[in-house]
Design an enzyme around this catalytic site. Structure first.
Site, PDB file in Angstrom:
ATOM      1  N   TYR A  10      24.660 -19.988   9.095  1.00  0.00           N
ATOM      2  CA  TYR A  10      23.570 -19.274   8.831  1.00  0.00           C
ATOM      3  C   TYR A  10      23.841 -17.956   7.884  1.00  0.00           C
ATOM      4  CZ  TYR A  10      20.491 -21.573  11.983  1.00  0.00           C
ATOM      5  OH  TYR A  10      19.859 -22.469  12.656  1.00  0.00           O
ATOM      6  N   ASP A  56      33.210 -26.187   3.925  1.00  0.00           N
ATOM      7  CA  ASP A  56      32.930 -26.186   5.451  1.00  0.00           C
ATOM      8  C   ASP A  56      33.681 -27.764   6.121  1.00  0.00           C
ATOM      9  OD1 ASP A  56      30.686 -24.977   7.245  1.00  0.00           O
ATOM     10  OD2 ASP A  56      31.569 -26.859   8.010  1.00  0.00           O
ATOM     11  N   THR A 106      32.860 -16.621  15.374  1.00  0.00           N
ATOM     12  CA  THR A 106      33.776 -16.072  16.171  1.00  0.00           C
ATOM     13  C   THR A 106      33.200 -16.149  17.600  1.00  0.00           C
ATOM     14  OG1 THR A 106      33.131 -13.965  15.723  1.00  0.00           O
ATOM     15  CG2 THR A 106      35.095 -14.667  14.817  1.00  0.00           C
ATOM     16  N   ARG A 126      24.799  -7.963   8.528  1.00  0.00           N
ATOM     17  CA  ARG A 126      23.782  -7.383   9.314  1.00  0.00           C
ATOM     18  C   ARG A 126      22.285  -7.874   9.192  1.00  0.00           C
ATOM     19  NH1 ARG A 126      24.779  -1.511   6.909  1.00  0.00           N
ATOM     20  NH2 ARG A 126      24.996  -0.639   9.110  1.00  0.00           N
ATOM     21  N   LYS A 152      29.935  -2.145  13.167  1.00  0.00           N
ATOM     22  CA  LYS A 152      29.196  -3.691  13.305  1.00  0.00           C
ATOM     23  C   LYS A 152      28.788  -3.925  14.927  1.00  0.00           C
ATOM     24  CE  LYS A 152      27.317  -7.753  13.532  1.00  0.00           C
ATOM     25  NZ  LYS A 152      26.362  -8.389  13.114  1.00  0.00           N
ATOM     26  N   ASN A 212      25.088  -3.234  17.667  1.00  0.00           N
ATOM     27  CA  ASN A 212      24.487  -4.098  18.432  1.00  0.00           C
ATOM     28  C   ASN A 212      24.653  -3.823  19.939  1.00  0.00           C
ATOM     29  OD1 ASN A 212      23.624  -5.978  16.588  1.00  0.00           O
ATOM     30  ND2 ASN A 212      25.176  -7.426  16.692  1.00  0.00           N
ATOM     31  N   ARG A 227      22.152  -1.241  20.836  1.00  0.00           N
ATOM     32  CA  ARG A 227      20.688  -1.877  21.481  1.00  0.00           C
ATOM     33  C   ARG A 227      20.916  -2.462  22.796  1.00  0.00           C
ATOM     34  NH1 ARG A 227      16.264  -2.410  18.184  1.00  0.00           N
ATOM     35  NH2 ARG A 227      14.968  -4.571  18.738  1.00  0.00           N
ATOM     36  N   HIS A 279       8.618  12.172  23.076  1.00  0.00           N
ATOM     37  CA  HIS A 279       9.697  13.306  22.919  1.00  0.00           C
ATOM     38  C   HIS A 279      10.058  12.859  21.426  1.00  0.00           C
ATOM     39  CE1 HIS A 279      13.298  15.404  22.387  1.00  0.00           C
ATOM     40  NE2 HIS A 279      12.832  16.182  23.564  1.00  0.00           N
ATOM     41  N   GLY A 317      19.369 -11.887  25.058  1.00  0.00           N
ATOM     42  CA  GLY A 317      20.049 -13.285  24.557  1.00  0.00           C
ATOM     43  C   GLY A 317      20.383 -13.136  23.054  1.00  0.00           C
ATOM     44  N   CYS A 360      24.322 -12.274  19.423  1.00  0.00           N
ATOM     45  CA  CYS A 360      24.804 -11.186  18.717  1.00  0.00           C
ATOM     46  C   CYS A 360      24.821 -10.081  19.941  1.00  0.00           C
ATOM     47  CB  CYS A 360      24.082 -10.590  17.635  1.00  0.00           C
ATOM     48  SG  CYS A 360      23.903 -11.717  16.295  1.00  0.00           S
TER      49      CYS A 360
HETATM   50  N1  SAJ Z   1      15.242  -7.040  23.431  1.00  0.00           N
HETATM   51  C1  SAJ Z   1      15.092  -6.526  24.488  1.00  0.00           C
HETATM   52  N2  SAJ Z   1      14.205  -5.250  24.518  1.00  0.00           N
HETATM   53  C2  SAJ Z   1      14.266  -4.476  23.303  1.00  0.00           C
HETATM   54  C3  SAJ Z   1      14.584  -5.240  22.129  1.00  0.00           C
HETATM   55  C4  SAJ Z   1      15.217  -6.681  22.239  1.00  0.00           C
HETATM   56  O1  SAJ Z   1      14.822  -6.918  25.855  1.00  0.00           O
HETATM   57  O2  SAJ Z   1      13.671  -3.302  23.239  1.00  0.00           O
HETATM   58  C5  SAJ Z   1      16.025  -8.364  23.476  1.00  0.00           C
HETATM   59  C6  SAJ Z   1      15.248  -9.540  22.675  1.00  0.00           C
HETATM   60  O3  SAJ Z   1      14.142  -9.767  23.484  1.00  0.00           O
HETATM   61  C7  SAJ Z   1      16.453 -10.456  22.670  1.00  0.00           C
HETATM   62  C8  SAJ Z   1      17.616  -9.592  22.361  1.00  0.00           C
HETATM   63  O4  SAJ Z   1      17.281  -8.293  22.821  1.00  0.00           O
HETATM   64  O5  SAJ Z   1      16.648 -11.363  23.845  1.00  0.00           O
HETATM   65  C9  SAJ Z   1      18.242  -9.299  21.128  1.00  0.00           C
HETATM   66  O6  SAJ Z   1      16.933  -9.382  20.037  1.00  0.00           O
HETATM   67  P1  SAJ Z   1      17.260  -8.396  18.675  1.00  0.00           P
HETATM   68  O7  SAJ Z   1      16.198  -8.464  18.114  1.00  0.00           O
HETATM   69  O8  SAJ Z   1      17.624  -6.903  19.252  1.00  0.00           O
HETATM   70  O9  SAJ Z   1      18.875  -8.766  18.165  1.00  0.00           O
HETATM   71  P2  SAJ Z   1      19.163 -10.065  17.332  1.00  0.00           P
HETATM   72  O10 SAJ Z   1      20.366 -10.493  18.176  1.00  0.00           O
HETATM   73  O11 SAJ Z   1      18.285 -11.104  17.108  1.00  0.00           O
HETATM   74  O12 SAJ Z   1      19.668  -9.451  15.932  1.00  0.00           O
HETATM   75  C10 SAJ Z   1      20.840  -8.217  16.042  1.00  0.00           C
HETATM   76  C11 SAJ Z   1      20.169  -7.072  15.047  1.00  0.00           C
HETATM   77  N3  SAJ Z   1      20.968  -5.947  15.261  1.00  0.00           N
HETATM   78  C12 SAJ Z   1      20.120  -4.821  15.445  1.00  0.00           C
HETATM   79  O13 SAJ Z   1      19.056  -4.663  15.380  1.00  0.00           O
HETATM   80  C13 SAJ Z   1      21.112  -3.682  15.895  1.00  0.00           C
HETATM   81  C14 SAJ Z   1      20.614  -7.831  13.449  1.00  0.00           C
HETATM   82  O14 SAJ Z   1      20.259  -6.599  12.697  1.00  0.00           O
HETATM   83  C15 SAJ Z   1      21.925  -8.225  13.314  1.00  0.00           C
HETATM   84  O15 SAJ Z   1      22.242  -8.508  12.098  1.00  0.00           O
HETATM   85  C16 SAJ Z   1      22.266  -9.431  14.442  1.00  0.00           C
HETATM   86  O16 SAJ Z   1      22.079  -8.773  15.795  1.00  0.00           O
HETATM   87  C17 SAJ Z   1      23.698  -9.637  14.386  1.00  0.00           C
HETATM   88  O17 SAJ Z   1      23.814 -10.779  13.475  1.00  0.00           O
HETATM   89  O18 SAJ Z   1      24.532  -9.091  14.773  1.00  0.00           O
END
Ligand code: SAJ
Length: 426
Positions: free
Chosen positions: A11, A31, A83, A151, A203, A207, A210, A241, A254, A257
Protein backbone atom coordinates in the site's frame (compact mmCIF):
# COMPACT_ATOMS: atom_id res chain seq x y z
CA UNK A 1 19.00 9.66 -14.50
CA UNK A 2 18.85 8.78 -10.78
CA UNK A 3 18.07 5.19 -10.02
CA UNK A 4 15.84 4.17 -7.08
CA UNK A 5 15.10 0.74 -5.70
CA UNK A 6 11.90 0.38 -3.63
CA UNK A 7 11.75 -2.82 -1.56
CA UNK A 8 8.16 -3.83 -0.72
CA UNK A 9 5.38 -3.05 -3.21
CA UNK A 10 2.36 -2.84 -0.89
CA UNK A 11 0.00 0.00 0.00
CA UNK A 12 2.91 2.39 0.58
CA UNK A 13 5.77 1.00 -1.55
CA UNK A 14 3.90 0.77 -4.85
CA UNK A 15 2.43 4.31 -4.80
CA UNK A 16 5.85 5.61 -3.74
CA UNK A 17 7.58 3.74 -6.59
CA UNK A 18 4.98 5.03 -9.08
CA UNK A 19 5.36 8.59 -7.81
CA UNK A 20 9.16 8.62 -8.23
CA UNK A 21 8.90 6.94 -11.64
CA UNK A 22 6.60 9.74 -12.78
CA UNK A 23 9.01 12.39 -11.47
CA UNK A 24 12.14 11.65 -13.45
CA UNK A 25 13.57 8.62 -11.59
CA UNK A 26 14.40 5.22 -13.01
CA UNK A 27 12.65 2.96 -10.50
CA UNK A 28 12.97 -0.74 -9.74
CA UNK A 29 10.25 -2.07 -7.45
CA UNK A 30 11.13 -5.27 -5.59
CA UNK A 31 8.75 -7.73 -3.97
CA UNK A 32 8.86 -11.37 -2.87
CA UNK A 33 5.34 -11.81 -4.28
CA UNK A 34 5.97 -13.04 -7.81
CA UNK A 35 2.35 -12.54 -8.83
CA UNK A 36 2.52 -8.85 -7.87
CA UNK A 37 5.83 -8.46 -9.76
CA UNK A 38 4.35 -10.04 -12.91
CA UNK A 39 1.24 -7.88 -12.75
CA UNK A 40 3.19 -4.66 -12.31
CA UNK A 41 5.45 -5.53 -15.26
CA UNK A 42 2.28 -5.80 -17.35
CA UNK A 43 1.24 -2.33 -16.16
CA UNK A 44 -1.40 -3.71 -13.75
CA UNK A 45 -1.74 -3.42 -9.97
CA UNK A 46 -2.56 -5.95 -7.23
CA UNK A 47 -3.99 -3.53 -4.65
CA UNK A 48 -6.72 -0.90 -4.74
CA UNK A 49 -5.94 2.79 -4.47
CA UNK A 50 -7.47 5.80 -6.21
CA UNK A 51 -5.45 6.78 -9.31
CA UNK A 52 -2.72 4.17 -8.74
CA UNK A 53 -3.63 1.95 -11.70
CA UNK A 54 -3.23 4.79 -14.20
CA UNK A 55 0.00 5.98 -12.59
CA UNK A 56 1.65 2.54 -12.65
CA UNK A 57 0.44 1.76 -16.19
CA UNK A 58 1.93 5.03 -17.46
CA UNK A 59 5.31 4.51 -15.76
CA UNK A 60 5.63 0.89 -16.93
CA UNK A 61 4.72 1.89 -20.47
CA UNK A 62 7.34 4.63 -20.69
CA UNK A 63 9.97 2.37 -19.10
CA UNK A 64 10.57 4.35 -15.89
CA UNK A 65 9.13 1.60 -13.62
CA UNK A 66 10.03 -2.07 -13.58
CA UNK A 67 9.40 -4.75 -10.98
CA UNK A 68 11.58 -7.67 -9.93
CA UNK A 69 12.03 -10.22 -7.16
CA UNK A 70 15.68 -9.17 -6.78
CA UNK A 71 17.29 -5.95 -5.58
CA UNK A 72 19.66 -4.27 -8.06
CA UNK A 73 22.28 -1.54 -7.74
CA UNK A 74 20.80 1.95 -7.40
CA UNK A 75 21.60 5.44 -6.06
CA UNK A 76 18.88 5.34 -3.42
CA UNK A 77 16.94 2.58 -1.67
CA UNK A 78 13.55 2.82 0.05
CA UNK A 79 12.38 0.00 2.31
CA UNK A 80 8.58 -0.18 2.74
CA UNK A 81 7.92 -3.69 4.03
CA UNK A 82 5.36 -4.63 6.71
CA UNK A 83 6.30 -4.75 10.40
CA UNK A 84 3.45 -6.87 11.79
CA UNK A 85 2.97 -7.40 15.50
CA UNK A 86 3.33 -10.86 16.96
CA UNK A 87 0.91 -12.59 19.35
CA UNK A 88 2.74 -11.14 22.35
CA UNK A 89 2.30 -7.64 20.86
CA UNK A 90 5.94 -7.07 19.97
CA UNK A 91 7.07 -5.96 16.51
CA UNK A 92 8.10 -8.67 14.08
CA UNK A 93 11.14 -7.21 12.29
CA UNK A 94 11.76 -10.29 10.12
CA UNK A 95 10.74 -8.61 6.83
CA UNK A 96 12.66 -5.43 7.65
CA UNK A 97 15.82 -7.43 8.38
CA UNK A 98 15.41 -9.50 5.19
CA UNK A 99 14.89 -6.36 3.13
CA UNK A 100 17.90 -4.65 4.71
CA UNK A 101 20.06 -7.69 3.98
CA UNK A 102 18.95 -7.71 0.34
CA UNK A 103 19.89 -4.03 0.02
CA UNK A 104 23.19 -4.71 1.76
CA UNK A 105 24.22 -7.03 -1.09
CA UNK A 106 23.94 -4.21 -3.66
CA UNK A 107 24.65 -0.99 -1.74
CA UNK A 108 27.57 1.14 -2.95
CA UNK A 109 29.52 4.07 -1.53
CA UNK A 110 27.48 7.29 -1.53
CA UNK A 111 24.07 5.56 -1.61
CA UNK A 112 21.23 6.50 0.73
CA UNK A 113 18.99 3.88 2.37
CA UNK A 114 15.61 5.07 3.67
CA UNK A 115 13.28 3.02 5.90
CA UNK A 116 9.60 3.99 5.59
CA UNK A 117 8.14 1.02 7.51
CA UNK A 118 6.70 1.83 10.95
CA UNK A 119 9.22 0.62 13.55
CA UNK A 120 9.74 0.62 17.33
CA UNK A 121 11.95 3.43 18.68
CA UNK A 122 15.72 2.77 18.35
CA UNK A 123 15.28 0.26 15.47
CA UNK A 124 17.36 2.32 13.02
CA UNK A 125 20.19 2.75 15.54
CA UNK A 126 20.06 -0.68 17.19
CA UNK A 127 18.96 -3.02 14.38
CA UNK A 128 19.37 -1.52 10.88
CA UNK A 129 22.64 0.45 11.23
CA UNK A 130 24.49 -2.50 12.86
CA UNK A 131 23.69 -4.70 9.84
CA UNK A 132 25.53 -2.25 7.58
CA UNK A 133 28.32 -1.73 10.12
CA UNK A 134 28.87 -5.48 10.31
CA UNK A 135 29.59 -5.36 6.56
CA UNK A 136 32.22 -2.67 7.25
CA UNK A 137 30.25 0.32 6.02
CA UNK A 138 30.73 3.60 7.91
CA UNK A 139 27.05 4.54 8.24
CA UNK A 140 26.56 8.28 7.80
CA UNK A 141 29.89 8.66 5.96
CA UNK A 142 30.24 5.95 3.27
CA UNK A 143 26.54 5.30 2.99
CA UNK A 144 23.62 7.27 4.41
CA UNK A 145 20.69 5.98 6.47
CA UNK A 146 17.36 7.62 7.38
CA UNK A 147 13.86 6.89 8.67
CA UNK A 148 11.02 8.71 6.88
CA UNK A 149 7.72 7.35 8.19
CA UNK A 150 4.69 7.42 5.92
CA UNK A 151 1.61 9.29 7.19
CA UNK A 152 -0.84 8.89 4.32
CA UNK A 153 -4.49 7.90 4.52
CA UNK A 154 -5.71 5.05 2.30
CA UNK A 155 -7.95 6.41 -0.45
CA UNK A 156 -5.94 9.67 -0.55
CA UNK A 157 -2.43 8.23 -0.83
CA UNK A 158 -1.42 9.87 -4.13
CA UNK A 159 -2.57 13.27 -2.90
CA UNK A 160 -1.15 12.99 0.61
CA UNK A 161 2.24 11.66 -0.59
CA UNK A 162 2.72 14.98 -2.37
CA UNK A 163 0.98 17.40 -0.02
CA UNK A 164 1.58 16.17 3.53
CA UNK A 165 4.50 17.45 5.56
CA UNK A 166 7.07 14.69 5.83
CA UNK A 167 9.38 13.79 8.70
CA UNK A 168 12.93 13.05 7.50
CA UNK A 169 15.12 11.60 10.24
CA UNK A 170 18.72 10.74 9.41
CA UNK A 171 21.10 8.74 11.55
CA UNK A 172 23.26 11.87 11.24
CA UNK A 173 22.82 15.24 9.56
CA UNK A 174 24.47 14.19 6.31
CA UNK A 175 21.98 11.31 6.04
CA UNK A 176 19.04 13.66 6.68
CA UNK A 177 20.19 15.97 3.87
CA UNK A 178 20.61 13.06 1.44
CA UNK A 179 17.07 11.81 2.20
CA UNK A 180 15.67 15.36 1.88
CA UNK A 181 17.20 15.53 -1.61
CA UNK A 182 15.35 12.33 -2.55
CA UNK A 183 11.88 13.42 -1.35
CA UNK A 184 12.19 17.00 -2.60
CA UNK A 185 11.66 15.52 -6.08
CA UNK A 186 7.90 15.56 -5.58
CA UNK A 187 6.91 16.45 -1.98
CA UNK A 188 5.21 19.84 -1.85
CA UNK A 189 4.65 19.71 1.94
CA UNK A 190 7.43 20.71 4.32
CA UNK A 191 10.34 18.30 4.79
CA UNK A 192 10.88 18.29 8.55
CA UNK A 193 14.54 17.52 9.28
CA UNK A 194 15.23 15.53 12.46
CA UNK A 195 17.03 12.48 13.88
CA UNK A 196 16.05 8.88 13.06
CA UNK A 197 15.05 8.37 16.70
CA UNK A 198 12.71 11.38 16.82
CA UNK A 199 11.22 10.32 13.48
CA UNK A 200 10.47 6.83 14.80
CA UNK A 201 8.87 8.14 17.98
CA UNK A 202 6.85 10.95 16.32
CA UNK A 203 5.18 8.53 13.95
CA UNK A 204 4.22 6.24 16.84
CA UNK A 205 3.04 9.14 19.01
CA UNK A 206 0.72 10.48 16.28
CA UNK A 207 -1.26 7.26 16.30
CA UNK A 208 -0.90 6.78 20.07
CA UNK A 209 -2.31 10.26 20.65
CA UNK A 210 -5.41 9.25 18.76
CA UNK A 211 -5.68 5.86 20.48
CA UNK A 212 -5.39 7.38 23.98
CA UNK A 213 -7.96 10.06 23.19
CA UNK A 214 -10.42 7.51 21.83
CA UNK A 215 -9.89 5.46 25.03
CA UNK A 216 -10.80 8.55 27.05
CA UNK A 217 -14.05 8.93 25.09
CA UNK A 218 -14.80 5.21 25.49
CA UNK A 219 -14.17 5.42 29.24
CA UNK A 220 -16.54 8.38 29.41
CA UNK A 221 -19.25 6.18 27.84
CA UNK A 222 -18.75 3.52 30.50
CA UNK A 223 -18.80 6.09 33.33
CA UNK A 224 -21.88 7.72 31.81
CA UNK A 225 -23.67 4.41 31.54
CA UNK A 226 -23.09 3.85 35.27
CA UNK A 227 -24.10 7.36 36.34
CA UNK A 228 -26.93 8.00 33.87
CA UNK A 229 -25.07 10.75 31.99
CA UNK A 230 -25.43 11.47 28.26
CA UNK A 231 -21.85 11.02 27.08
CA UNK A 232 -22.24 12.51 23.60
CA UNK A 233 -23.85 15.63 24.98
CA UNK A 234 -20.94 15.97 27.41
CA UNK A 235 -18.44 15.65 24.54
CA UNK A 236 -20.29 18.26 22.51
CA UNK A 237 -20.35 20.67 25.45
CA UNK A 238 -16.74 20.10 26.56
CA UNK A 239 -15.52 20.61 22.97
CA UNK A 240 -16.88 24.15 23.07
CA UNK A 241 -13.80 24.93 25.17
CA UNK A 242 -11.14 26.33 22.81
CA UNK A 243 -8.44 23.90 23.96
CA UNK A 244 -10.46 20.69 24.30
CA UNK A 245 -11.02 18.11 21.54
CA UNK A 246 -12.59 15.00 23.05
CA UNK A 247 -12.71 12.23 20.46
CA UNK A 248 -15.64 10.00 19.57
CA UNK A 249 -16.51 6.80 21.41
CA UNK A 250 -17.14 3.67 19.35
CA UNK A 251 -17.17 -0.13 19.42
CA UNK A 252 -13.36 -0.22 19.68
CA UNK A 253 -10.30 0.79 17.66
CA UNK A 254 -9.26 -1.11 14.56
CA UNK A 255 -6.95 -0.90 11.59
CA UNK A 256 -3.29 -1.78 11.19
CA UNK A 257 -2.06 1.50 12.71
CA UNK A 258 -3.85 2.76 15.81
CA UNK A 259 -4.51 -0.71 17.20
CA UNK A 260 -0.88 -1.75 16.67
CA UNK A 261 1.57 1.17 16.86
CA UNK A 262 1.17 1.91 20.61
CA UNK A 263 2.48 -1.60 21.37
CA UNK A 264 5.78 -0.68 19.66
CA UNK A 265 6.31 1.92 22.39
CA UNK A 266 5.05 -0.31 25.22
CA UNK A 267 7.46 -3.05 24.09
CA UNK A 268 10.46 -0.78 24.52
CA UNK A 269 9.49 0.92 27.80
CA UNK A 270 6.76 -1.14 29.52
CA UNK A 271 7.14 0.35 33.00
CA UNK A 272 6.96 3.88 31.68
CA UNK A 273 4.07 3.36 29.22
CA UNK A 274 1.25 3.05 31.78
CA UNK A 275 -1.25 5.40 30.16
CA UNK A 276 -0.59 4.06 26.65
CA UNK A 277 -1.02 0.47 27.84
CA UNK A 278 -4.24 1.28 29.70
CA UNK A 279 -5.66 3.01 26.63
CA UNK A 280 -5.09 -0.23 24.70
CA UNK A 281 -6.86 -2.20 27.46
CA UNK A 282 -9.86 0.17 27.43
CA UNK A 283 -10.20 0.16 23.64
CA UNK A 284 -9.79 -3.62 23.53
CA UNK A 285 -12.61 -3.96 26.09
CA UNK A 286 -15.16 -2.17 23.91
CA UNK A 287 -16.38 -5.17 21.85
CA UNK A 288 -17.27 -6.93 25.14
CA UNK A 289 -19.01 -3.78 26.38
CA UNK A 290 -21.09 -3.60 23.17
CA UNK A 291 -22.15 -7.24 23.53
CA UNK A 292 -23.15 -6.59 27.19
CA UNK A 293 -25.23 -3.62 26.08
CA UNK A 294 -26.96 -5.73 23.44
CA UNK A 295 -27.61 -8.37 26.14
CA UNK A 296 -29.39 -5.78 28.31
CA UNK A 297 -31.84 -5.07 25.50
CA UNK A 298 -32.21 -8.49 23.92
CA UNK A 299 -32.53 -10.92 26.81
CA UNK A 300 -33.48 -14.01 24.77
CA UNK A 301 -30.14 -15.34 23.48
CA UNK A 302 -31.81 -17.26 20.65
CA UNK A 303 -32.96 -13.98 19.06
CA UNK A 304 -31.63 -12.65 15.78
CA UNK A 305 -29.39 -9.56 15.68
CA UNK A 306 -28.81 -7.65 12.43
CA UNK A 307 -25.20 -6.47 12.30
CA UNK A 308 -24.53 -3.51 10.01
CA UNK A 309 -20.85 -2.94 9.15
CA UNK A 310 -17.71 -5.05 9.55
CA UNK A 311 -14.85 -2.78 8.46
CA UNK A 312 -12.76 -0.95 11.08
CA UNK A 313 -14.05 2.44 9.92
CA UNK A 314 -16.54 3.83 7.43
CA UNK A 315 -16.35 3.74 3.62
CA UNK A 316 -13.34 1.42 3.34
CA UNK A 317 -13.02 -2.32 2.60
CA UNK A 318 -10.51 -3.18 5.34
CA UNK A 319 -11.38 -5.56 8.22
CA UNK A 320 -7.89 -5.75 9.76
CA UNK A 321 -8.13 -5.61 13.59
CA UNK A 322 -11.76 -4.55 13.17
CA UNK A 323 -13.70 -4.53 16.47
CA UNK A 324 -16.84 -5.42 14.48
CA UNK A 325 -15.35 -8.82 13.60
CA UNK A 326 -14.74 -9.52 17.28
CA UNK A 327 -18.28 -8.42 18.16
CA UNK A 328 -19.70 -10.85 15.57
CA UNK A 329 -17.68 -13.67 17.16
CA UNK A 330 -18.81 -12.75 20.67
CA UNK A 331 -22.49 -12.48 19.67
CA UNK A 332 -22.29 -15.94 18.11
CA UNK A 333 -20.67 -17.30 21.31
CA UNK A 334 -23.59 -15.84 23.30
CA UNK A 335 -25.94 -17.91 21.12
CA UNK A 336 -27.57 -15.19 19.00
CA UNK A 337 -28.43 -15.77 15.36
CA UNK A 338 -26.93 -13.10 13.11
CA UNK A 339 -27.75 -11.42 9.82
CA UNK A 340 -24.69 -9.48 8.68
CA UNK A 341 -24.68 -6.73 6.06
CA UNK A 342 -21.71 -4.68 4.80
CA UNK A 343 -21.88 -3.20 1.29
CA UNK A 344 -18.07 -2.75 1.24
CA UNK A 345 -17.21 -6.37 2.01
CA UNK A 346 -17.09 -9.32 -0.38
CA UNK A 347 -18.09 -12.79 0.77
CA UNK A 348 -14.50 -14.07 0.33
CA UNK A 349 -13.10 -11.61 2.90
CA UNK A 350 -14.88 -13.23 5.87
CA UNK A 351 -15.75 -16.74 6.97
CA UNK A 352 -19.49 -16.21 7.36
CA UNK A 353 -22.45 -15.22 5.22
CA UNK A 354 -22.89 -11.59 4.13
CA UNK A 355 -26.59 -10.83 3.55
CA UNK A 356 -28.48 -8.03 1.85
CA UNK A 357 -29.83 -5.32 4.18
CA UNK A 358 -33.37 -6.71 3.89
CA UNK A 359 -32.29 -10.29 4.66
CA UNK A 360 -30.13 -9.14 7.58
CA UNK A 361 -32.98 -7.15 9.13
CA UNK A 362 -35.66 -9.82 8.64
CA UNK A 363 -36.91 -11.08 12.06
CA UNK A 364 -34.18 -9.16 13.94
CA UNK A 365 -34.75 -8.07 17.54
CA UNK A 366 -32.01 -5.45 17.28
CA UNK A 367 -30.20 -3.69 14.40
CA UNK A 368 -26.65 -3.13 15.61
CA UNK A 369 -24.67 -0.50 13.66
CA UNK A 370 -20.90 -1.04 14.00
CA UNK A 371 -19.44 0.97 11.09
CA UNK A 372 -20.25 4.47 9.87
CA UNK A 373 -20.54 3.72 6.14
CA UNK A 374 -22.43 6.42 4.22
CA UNK A 375 -24.99 3.74 3.31
CA UNK A 376 -25.99 3.44 6.98
CA UNK A 377 -26.56 7.13 7.66
CA UNK A 378 -30.06 6.86 6.24
CA UNK A 379 -31.49 3.36 6.67
CA UNK A 380 -34.51 2.09 4.77
CA UNK A 381 -37.02 2.60 7.59
CA UNK A 382 -39.89 0.99 5.67
CA UNK A 383 -37.90 -2.24 5.44
CA UNK A 384 -37.07 -2.09 9.16
CA UNK A 385 -40.74 -1.59 10.10
CA UNK A 386 -41.96 -4.27 7.72
CA UNK A 387 -39.31 -6.94 8.35
CA UNK A 388 -37.73 -6.59 11.82
CA UNK A 389 -39.31 -8.37 14.78
CA UNK A 390 -38.57 -5.32 16.91
CA UNK A 391 -37.62 -2.01 15.23
CA UNK A 392 -34.70 -1.24 17.56
CA UNK A 393 -31.59 0.46 16.12
CA UNK A 394 -28.52 0.38 18.40
CA UNK A 395 -26.01 2.80 16.87
CA UNK A 396 -22.46 2.45 18.24
CA UNK A 397 -21.14 5.05 15.76
CA UNK A 398 -23.59 7.91 16.29
CA UNK A 399 -24.10 7.97 12.54
CA UNK A 400 -27.70 6.91 11.83
CA UNK A 401 -30.39 9.55 11.42
CA UNK A 402 -33.89 8.13 12.04
CA UNK A 403 -37.05 9.98 11.03
CA UNK A 404 -39.84 7.50 11.83
CA UNK A 405 -40.95 7.66 15.46
CA UNK A 406 -41.98 4.00 15.49
CA UNK A 407 -38.30 3.03 15.30
CA UNK A 408 -36.58 2.86 18.71
CA UNK A 409 -33.15 4.44 18.51
CA UNK A 410 -30.37 3.91 21.06
CA UNK A 411 -27.20 5.85 20.69
CA UNK A 412 -23.98 4.42 22.06
CA UNK A 413 -22.97 7.53 23.98
CA UNK A 414 -26.51 7.98 25.17
CA UNK A 415 -27.63 4.62 26.34
CA UNK A 416 -30.97 6.02 27.32
CA UNK A 417 -33.06 6.44 24.17
CA UNK A 418 -32.61 9.79 22.43
CA UNK A 419 -31.91 11.15 18.95
CA UNK A 420 -28.39 11.15 17.45
CA UNK A 421 -26.34 14.23 18.09
CA UNK A 422 -24.15 16.19 15.64
CA UNK A 423 -20.53 16.30 16.78
CA UNK A 424 -17.41 16.95 14.78
CA UNK A 425 -13.91 16.25 15.99
CA UNK A 426 -10.62 16.93 14.20
N1 SAJ B 1 -11.97 6.03 15.89
C1 SAJ B 1 -12.82 6.18 16.99
N2 SAJ B 1 -13.09 7.44 17.45
C2 SAJ B 1 -12.52 8.55 16.87
C3 SAJ B 1 -11.66 8.39 15.77
C4 SAJ B 1 -11.39 7.11 15.29
O1 SAJ B 1 -13.34 5.21 17.55
O2 SAJ B 1 -12.81 9.66 17.36
C5 SAJ B 1 -11.63 4.66 15.42
C6 SAJ B 1 -12.03 4.37 13.98
O3 SAJ B 1 -13.37 4.00 13.90
C7 SAJ B 1 -11.08 3.24 13.64
C8 SAJ B 1 -9.80 3.60 14.38
O4 SAJ B 1 -10.20 4.53 15.37
O5 SAJ B 1 -11.55 1.98 14.13
C9 SAJ B 1 -8.69 4.16 13.50
O6 SAJ B 1 -9.18 5.06 12.53
P1 SAJ B 1 -8.44 6.44 12.13
O7 SAJ B 1 -9.19 7.08 11.03
O8 SAJ B 1 -8.23 7.27 13.33
O9 SAJ B 1 -6.97 5.99 11.66
P2 SAJ B 1 -6.32 4.98 10.56
O10 SAJ B 1 -5.77 3.82 11.33
O11 SAJ B 1 -7.21 4.69 9.41
O12 SAJ B 1 -5.09 5.88 10.01
C10 SAJ B 1 -4.13 6.44 10.93
C11 SAJ B 1 -3.97 7.93 10.61
N3 SAJ B 1 -3.30 8.57 11.75
C12 SAJ B 1 -3.82 9.64 12.38
O13 SAJ B 1 -4.85 10.17 12.05
C13 SAJ B 1 -3.02 10.18 13.53
C14 SAJ B 1 -3.18 8.07 9.30
O14 SAJ B 1 -2.86 9.44 9.05
C15 SAJ B 1 -1.88 7.26 9.34
O15 SAJ B 1 -1.19 7.34 8.09
C16 SAJ B 1 -2.22 5.82 9.58
O16 SAJ B 1 -2.91 5.73 10.85
C17 SAJ B 1 -0.92 5.01 9.59
O17 SAJ B 1 -0.57 4.42 8.55
O18 SAJ B 1 -0.22 5.03 10.61
Amino acid sequence: MNKLCVVGLGYIGLPTAGMFANHGWQVLGVDVNQKAVDMINKGQIHIEEVGLGEMVAKAVKNGSLKASEKVEEADSFIIAVPTPHTDDNTANLKYLIQATNSVLEKVQKGNVVIVESTIPPRTINDVVAPLFEAANWKVGEDIYLAHCPERVLPGRILIELVENNRIVGGINQASTEKAVEVYSTFVKGELLRTSALSAEMSKLMENTYRDVNIALANELVKISEKLGIEALEVIELANQHPRVNLHLPGPGVGGHCLAVDPYFIIEKAPEESQLIANARIINNSMPGFVVDQVGKRVKDRSSKIAVLGLTYKGNIDDVRESPAMEIVEKLLEEGYTLGVNDPHIGQEQVGFKISSFTDAVEDAECILVLTDHNEFKKLDEEVILAKAKRPLVFDTRNCVRISNEKIEYVNFGNLKEKAAIDITIN
